[in-house]
Design an enzyme around this catalytic site. Structure first.
Site: not given
Length: 323
Positions: A136, A189, A246, A252
């Site tokens: 998101s 991540k 990402t 990102s």
């Protein structure tokens, strides 16, 4: 469990986006912001400095009074990972027993090696800790673009109630009881996204990028298994889903941070969580004898122990082995 009033602590891009999401879901929303200038801007202009063009719903109340924000059925704690302890301690002073406090940061605390729900549990013992994570971007969520995330709590009924309370036409939360698995995916991540950004910044091509993401996911999954995470969590929204997002978009912060490193530039973004998480993640992996060469290379580059080119060479020179 009835959740009608939700407070969001943190008036940055992500906090504002989540406040808008809760308002769209029909909840009564209070948005708390520590910084006086930003709070005044949010309250008077009804627009976030970080999300230009996105109007704050008229029903969202902006406040700087933490005691007022604590009087809610659920609280979203949307501050950077390394600030989580400070805000949670302050919140604890006026928090009602049993109130769900949902950490919305993706990281691991320096020094203590604690995840976000551990910090909430320690600093606000009256709270019921939960975690929100998944693929998101704040700008997408704020504008009402379709998004799916995971909300996890040790009490399955709490997780389900939170997911129902935040669900709207374009925001779909799935609920889970695998708190640690969701937290691991969100933290690891970010480190791997820096590596992916380095690959892009160095111009190594789409094939190298695909290999990096795939092998990076293998590292994330190994770390998760060692900490008892469920396989379906690792391959779900908060694991593989968030990693794909990402590692593939300049939206990102962590990816963009890596791109700058790959180009030989000094990254300007001081809020890229992966830069804080990399050394901690590596320390935790070493303590459990978990092999994470990509994360290790990122940590070495960030610490100035390896150049970008040398780090790439070290990964390519690893012994050939079965996948």
């Amino acid at each position: 469990m009835s959740i009608e009033r939700i407070s969001v602590l943190g008036g940055g891009a992500w906090g504002t986006a989540l406040a808008l999401t809760c308002a769209r879901a029909g909840r009564s929303v209070t948005l708390w912001e520590f910084d006086a200038g930003n709070a005044d801007h949010l309250g008077s202009k009804r627009e976030s400095r970080f999300l230009p063009g996105v109007r704050l719903d008229d029903g969202i109340k902006v406040t700087r009074a933490l005691a007022e924000a604590s009087r809610a059925d659920a609280i979203l704690l949307v501050v950077p990972a390394q600030a989580m302890r400070t805000v949670a301690k302050s919140l604890a002073q006026t928090l009602r027993a049993g109130t769900p406090v949902i950490a919305c940061a993706k990281g691991i605390e320096h020094g203590t090696h604690k995840f976000m729900t551990d910090i909430v549990a320690e600093c606000a013992p009256k709270a019921t800790p939960a975690i929100l994570s998944g693929p998101s971007f704040a700008a997408d969520v704020a504008r009402g673009l379709p998004t799916a995330v995971t909300i996890a709590a040790s009490d399955a009924k709490v997780a389900e109630a939170l997911a129902q309370a935040m669900s709207s036409g374009t925001f779909r939360p799935y609920h889970s009881g695998d708190v640690r698995g969701v937290e691991i995916g969100g933290a690891a991540k970010n480190v791997l996204a820096i590596a992916s950004g380095i690959v892009a910044g160095r111009g190594l091509g789409a094939s190298a990028s695909a290999a990096l993401i795939t092998r990076g996911f293998a590292e994330l999954a190994r770390f998760g298994r060692a900490d008892g995470a469920k396989p379906e969590t690792m391959t779900g929204l908060s694991g593989l889903g968030d990693l794909i997002l990402t590692c593939s978009s300049p939206q990102s912060r962590n990816f963009s941070y890596g791109v700058a490193l790959g180009k030989g530039e000094k990254p300007g973004d001081k809020l890229a969580e992966g830069a804080f998480t990399a050394p901690v993640l590596l320390e935790m992996a070493a303590a459990k004898n978990i092999e994470m060469p990509i994360a290790g290379a990122v940590a070495a580059v960030l610490a100035g122990k390896l150049s970008v080119d040398r780090a790439i060479e070290s990964l390519l020179a690893r012994p050939i082995r079965q996948e």
